[in-house]
Design an enzyme around this catalytic site. Structure first.
Site: not given
Ligand code: IPE
Ligand code: IPE
Ligand code: MG
Length: 244
Positions: A72, A24
């Site tokens: 997502n 993340d």
């Molecule tokens: C969890 O991260 C999913 C992945 C890392 C693929 P998110 O960024 O989607 O999760 P939330 O929304 O912060 O809980």
């Molecule tokens: C994790 O990074 C990747 C996926 C969830 C696909 P994020 O895209 O959630 O990054 P933040 O949380 O917005 O920084």
């Molecule tokens: Mg995230």
């Protein structure tokens, strides 16, 4: 420092068998630099490649990475397209990497909503790497922990209806057999980057007794040293599984 030196201080006889990583912070990494979110995802892929390489040395038997959740799909169309194109890169451009290095590749998740071309490449990669003996990489993609359990219950119900299974005989072991890859062991250690302290629907069944490790490091900045730090912390913990 050589990658091998990083192993100093790790008890190789007590490695976690299965590590899950919630990768993340890609978006925030990009934002901090005034870049589009896509650049964060691209850099995140590089971080994943670093950890895959490093695991050839340290050899955690099972590594599961959370790449894309079913939740997502609610993101912008553009960002989703970019993430899908990176998924294609991982699967296609690294095909020979996985086969040559002996990494068994498994997809964890549903196939609905995913592009046919990606699904076909995943199938081919799974087939080509099924004998991989160095370690297993599971990619949670179009994955949701609750959905996995719901789909297991549906399949189980079908077997009860057909008379293959009696309700009385259903146990935790039975339900486990209906999950995506029943042979995967429970997760010993979950690492989540970017400072968020939550599970976000990751591997719900298999995290029941996982150790949780949270770090402020954003996923694109995650290095071998950070991985080692998490493993050392894991090795310093006492796991009790409910016992006194
Ligand atoms: C969890 O991260 C999913 C992945 C890392 C693929 P998110 O960024 O989607 O999760 P939330 O929304 O912060 O809980
Ligand atoms: C994790 O990074 C990747 C996926 C969830 C696909 P994020 O895209 O959630 O990054 P933040 O949380 O917005 O920084
Ligand atoms: Mg995230």
């Amino acid at each position: 420092m050589s990658k091998h030196n990083l192993l100093e201080g790790i008890d190789l006889s007590k490695l976690p068998k299965h590590v899950g990583i919630i990768m993340d912070g890609n978006g925030r990494w990009a934002k901090k630099r005034g870049l589009p979110r896509y650049e964060g995802h691209k850099e995140g892929l590089k971080a994943l490649e670093r950890i895959l390489d490093f695991n050839l040395i340290i050899r955690i038997p099972y590594l599961t990475v959370y790449a894309f959740s079913r939740e997502n799909w609610q993101r912008d169309k553009r960002e989703i397209e970019e993430l899908m194109s990176l998924a294609k890169h991982l699967i296609n451009d690294k095909f020979s990497y996985f086969t040559q290095k002996g990494i068994r590749f498994l997809h964890l998740g549903e196939t609905d909503m995913v592009d046919e071309e990606i699904l076909k490449s995943i199938k081919e990669l799974e087939e080509a790497t099924k004998g991989g003996e160095i370690y297993t990489l599971c990619v949670a993609f179009n994955y949701s922990g609750r959905y996995e359990i719901v789909s297991a219950v549906k399949k189980m119900y079908e077997d009860v209806k057909q008379g293959f299974l009696s309700v009385e005989s259903i146990s935790e072991e039975t339900l486990k057999k209906y999950l995506y890859h029943p042979d995967l062991p429970d997760i010993d250690l979950v690492i989540r980057t970017s400072g968020e302290q939550r599970i976000s629907n990751f591997m719900l069944w298999r995290v029941a007794y996982s150790e949780l490790y949270f770090t402020e490091v954003l996923w694109p900045d995650f290095k071998e040293e950070d991985f080692v730090r998490a493993i050392k912390e894991y090795q310093a913990r006492e796991r009790r599984f409910g016992k006194a």
